[in-house]
Scaffold this active site. Structure first.
Site, PDB file in Angstrom:
ATOM      1  N   LYS A 298       0.749  -1.285  -0.149  1.00  0.00           N
ATOM      2  CA  LYS A 298       0.016   0.004  -0.019  1.00  0.00           C
ATOM      3  C   LYS A 298       0.834   1.267   0.011  1.00  0.00           C
ATOM      4  O   LYS A 298       0.591   2.184  -0.798  1.00  0.00           O
ATOM      5  CB  LYS A 298      -0.844  -0.128   1.127  1.00  0.00           C
TER       6      LYS A 298
ATOM      7  N   ASP B 296     -10.093   2.232   2.340  1.00  0.00           N
ATOM      8  CA  ASP B 296     -10.423   1.705   3.740  1.00  0.00           C
ATOM      9  C   ASP B 296     -11.207   2.632   4.683  1.00  0.00           C
ATOM     10  O   ASP B 296     -11.980   2.224   5.488  1.00  0.00           O
ATOM     11  CB  ASP B 296      -9.191   1.462   4.250  1.00  0.00           C
TER      12      ASP B 296
ATOM     13  N   GLY C  99     -15.401  -6.027  12.800  1.00  0.00           N
ATOM     14  CA  GLY C  99     -15.249  -5.387  11.448  1.00  0.00           C
ATOM     15  C   GLY C  99     -15.472  -5.896  10.102  1.00  0.00           C
ATOM     16  O   GLY C  99     -14.899  -5.504   9.103  1.00  0.00           O
TER      17      GLY C  99
HETATM   18  P1  NAP Z   1      -0.773  -2.901  13.485  1.00  0.00           P
HETATM   19  O1  NAP Z   1       0.016  -2.039  12.326  1.00  0.00           O
HETATM   20  O2  NAP Z   1      -0.138  -3.778  13.862  1.00  0.00           O
HETATM   21  O3  NAP Z   1      -1.254  -1.863  14.549  1.00  0.00           O
HETATM   22  C1  NAP Z   1      -1.582  -2.063  15.674  1.00  0.00           C
HETATM   23  C2  NAP Z   1      -1.152  -0.974  16.784  1.00  0.00           C
HETATM   24  O4  NAP Z   1      -1.816  -1.106  18.028  1.00  0.00           O
HETATM   25  C3  NAP Z   1       0.270  -0.949  16.850  1.00  0.00           C
HETATM   26  O5  NAP Z   1       0.534   0.504  17.164  1.00  0.00           O
HETATM   27  C4  NAP Z   1       0.443  -1.604  18.177  1.00  0.00           C
HETATM   28  O6  NAP Z   1       1.578  -1.234  19.132  1.00  0.00           O
HETATM   29  C5  NAP Z   1      -0.780  -1.381  18.989  1.00  0.00           C
HETATM   30  N1  NAP Z   1      -1.332  -2.043  20.131  1.00  0.00           N
HETATM   31  C6  NAP Z   1      -1.151  -3.565  20.226  1.00  0.00           C
HETATM   32  N2  NAP Z   1      -1.556  -3.852  21.597  1.00  0.00           N
HETATM   33  C7  NAP Z   1      -1.899  -2.622  22.157  1.00  0.00           C
HETATM   34  C8  NAP Z   1      -2.662  -2.419  23.452  1.00  0.00           C
HETATM   35  N3  NAP Z   1      -2.811  -3.223  24.328  1.00  0.00           N
HETATM   36  N4  NAP Z   1      -3.088  -1.145  23.572  1.00  0.00           N
HETATM   37  C9  NAP Z   1      -2.888  -0.111  22.871  1.00  0.00           C
HETATM   38  N5  NAP Z   1      -2.213  -0.280  21.533  1.00  0.00           N
HETATM   39  C10 NAP Z   1      -1.718  -1.373  21.176  1.00  0.00           C
HETATM   40  O7  NAP Z   1      -2.142  -3.502  12.896  1.00  0.00           O
HETATM   41  P2  NAP Z   1      -3.158  -2.750  11.843  1.00  0.00           P
HETATM   42  O8  NAP Z   1      -2.657  -3.404  10.462  1.00  0.00           O
HETATM   43  O9  NAP Z   1      -3.274  -1.153  12.138  1.00  0.00           O
HETATM   44  O10 NAP Z   1      -4.712  -3.422  12.141  1.00  0.00           O
HETATM   45  C11 NAP Z   1      -5.205  -3.487  13.349  1.00  0.00           C
HETATM   46  C12 NAP Z   1      -6.204  -4.654  13.489  1.00  0.00           C
HETATM   47  O11 NAP Z   1      -7.161  -4.097  12.495  1.00  0.00           O
HETATM   48  C13 NAP Z   1      -6.056  -5.919  13.038  1.00  0.00           C
HETATM   49  O12 NAP Z   1      -6.594  -6.784  14.153  1.00  0.00           O
HETATM   50  C14 NAP Z   1      -6.305  -6.258  11.479  1.00  0.00           C
HETATM   51  O13 NAP Z   1      -6.718  -7.434  11.274  1.00  0.00           O
HETATM   52  C15 NAP Z   1      -7.649  -5.141  11.635  1.00  0.00           C
HETATM   53  N6  NAP Z   1      -7.759  -4.652  10.444  1.00  0.00           N
HETATM   54  C16 NAP Z   1      -9.272  -4.804  10.064  1.00  0.00           C
HETATM   55  C17 NAP Z   1      -9.558  -4.122   8.703  1.00  0.00           C
HETATM   56  C18 NAP Z   1     -11.018  -4.312   8.437  1.00  0.00           C
HETATM   57  O14 NAP Z   1     -11.356  -4.068   7.108  1.00  0.00           O
HETATM   58  N7  NAP Z   1     -12.141  -4.756   9.215  1.00  0.00           N
HETATM   59  C19 NAP Z   1      -8.819  -3.480   8.035  1.00  0.00           C
HETATM   60  C20 NAP Z   1      -7.676  -3.217   8.539  1.00  0.00           C
HETATM   61  C21 NAP Z   1      -7.220  -3.770   9.762  1.00  0.00           C
HETATM   62  P3  NAP Z   1       2.796  -2.217  18.984  1.00  0.00           P
HETATM   63  O15 NAP Z   1       3.222  -2.430  17.603  1.00  0.00           O
HETATM   64  O16 NAP Z   1       3.785  -1.676  19.947  1.00  0.00           O
HETATM   65  O17 NAP Z   1       2.678  -3.725  19.487  1.00  0.00           O
END
Ligand code: NAP
Length: 287
Positions: A73, A109, A252
């Site tokens: 992306k 998104d 989601g």
């Molecule tokens: P990501 O890049 O890994 O970002 C997640 C963020 O949350 C990171 O900054 C992480 O910090 C933080 N985090 C982890 N544990 C935490 C906690 N206990 N409290 C506060 N923050 C915390 O993931 P992403 O790509 O943004 O995706 C996040 C979620 O959204 C995933 O589950 C993904 O499957 C979902 N998603 C869904 C859709 C949809 O269409 N429904 C689309 C996109 C993503 P650290 O890196 O320090 O752990």
């Protein structure tokens, strides 16, 4: 039965690296079949350093359009000459439209999130106090579209204070919301949850079935709406705690479906059958 494919079949694809996990073929092929289209949606591996020549080749082969997933992306955002404002806003491209003037990058998104919140929670984010937990790619996208849509306030929480602060600075640059701040640490998160109209869970906590909720039931209250970006279960522990407190909840899957539906519309000009796409996704992830 195998779908008949000929030299007339219009091809589409999702590109990623790796790509095996993608759910996009399931929902797009279901929609194309329901509409009786002579079309096929593929999943193809594309290493980041080969993305641009691959896009050129797919344009030359007259592909109808392409989706991009991790880690492509941002590569497309950096390299495509033409970007829609949706991609400019989020700094990432998840949909490529092949136009006569050349490929153009979009990001659906944000649209997917807003449409899912509207449909599944009966809520507009405008003039609402929004709390986004998780400042990764998805949380950042959610926080920025809420800001662009005129939220009253946006609060961003993350384990990594620096990452949350970066998103808040991006929000301030939009000059659309009066109030944008971080909420880092348990007490700040609970305080932000108390005043939020919509709480969005955007961390990966909840992807494993026995993951705990990031907030207990007494942090939520009736009248609130709570959206968990995780789509592999109809209800996560986070949503269970929120529902126990009387909040309205949604997982989601609707966001995944709507971001795909918007891409489909951009490529074809046709509104796809949303329920067909939702059912195909639900069957693929819940069973
Ligand atoms: P990501 O890049 O890994 O970002 C997640 C963020 O949350 C990171 O900054 C992480 O910090 C933080 N985090 C982890 N544990 C935490 C906690 N206990 N409290 C506060 N923050 C915390 O993931 P992403 O790509 O943004 O995706 C996040 C979620 O959204 C995933 O589950 C993904 O499957 C979902 N998603 C869904 C859709 C949809 O269409 N429904 C689309 C996109 C993503 P650290 O890196 O320090 O752990």
């Amino acid at each position: 039965m195998m779908k008949p494919v000929s030299g007339h079949t219009q091809l589409y694809a999702v590109l990623g690296h790796p790509i095996g996990h993608s759910l996009s073929p399931v929902m797009h092929n279901a929609a194309m079949e329901a509409l009786g289209m002579d079309a096929l949606y593929l999943a193809m591996d594309a290493p980041p350093d080969r993305l641009m020549p691959i896009l050129q080749a797919l344009a030359a082969h007259r592909f109808g359009g392409v989706n991009l997933t991790i880690p492509l992306k941002e590569v497309a955002f950096e390299n495509l000459a033409r970007l829609d404002e949706s991609a400019e806003l989020l700094g990432a491209v998840n949909t490529v439209v092949f136009a006569d003037e050349g490929p153009c990058g979009y990001n659906t998104d944000g649209y997917g999130f807003l449409a899912a919140v509207r449909d599944d929670l009966d809520l507009s984010t405008k003039d609402r106090n929004i709390l986004v937990v998780g400042a990764g790619g998805a949380g950042r996208a959610v926080a920025l579209v809420c800001a662009r849509e005129g939220a009253a306030s946006v609060t961003v929480s993350d384990l990594d204070e620096y990452r949350a602060e970066n998103v808040v600075q991006d929000i301030h640059r939009l000059k659309r919301v009066e109030q944008a701040d971080t909420a880092v640490g348990e007490d700040a998160l609970r305080a932000a949850a108390r005043t939020a109209d919509l709480i969005v869970q955007a961390t990966p906590i909840g992807m494993k079935p026995d993951d705990p909720s990031l907030l207990p039931a007494d942090a939520f209250h009736a009248g609130q709406a709570v959206f968990d970006l995780i789509y592999m279960y109809p209800e996560t522990a986070f949503l269970r705690e929120a529902a126990a407190a009387g909040a309205r909840t949604a997982a989601g899957l609707g966001m995944l479906m709507h971001q795909g539906a918007r891409a489909f519309e951009l490529w074809t000009g046709v509104q796809p059958p949303l329920e067909v796409m939702r059912d195909a996704l639900a069957k693929a992830v819940y069973t």
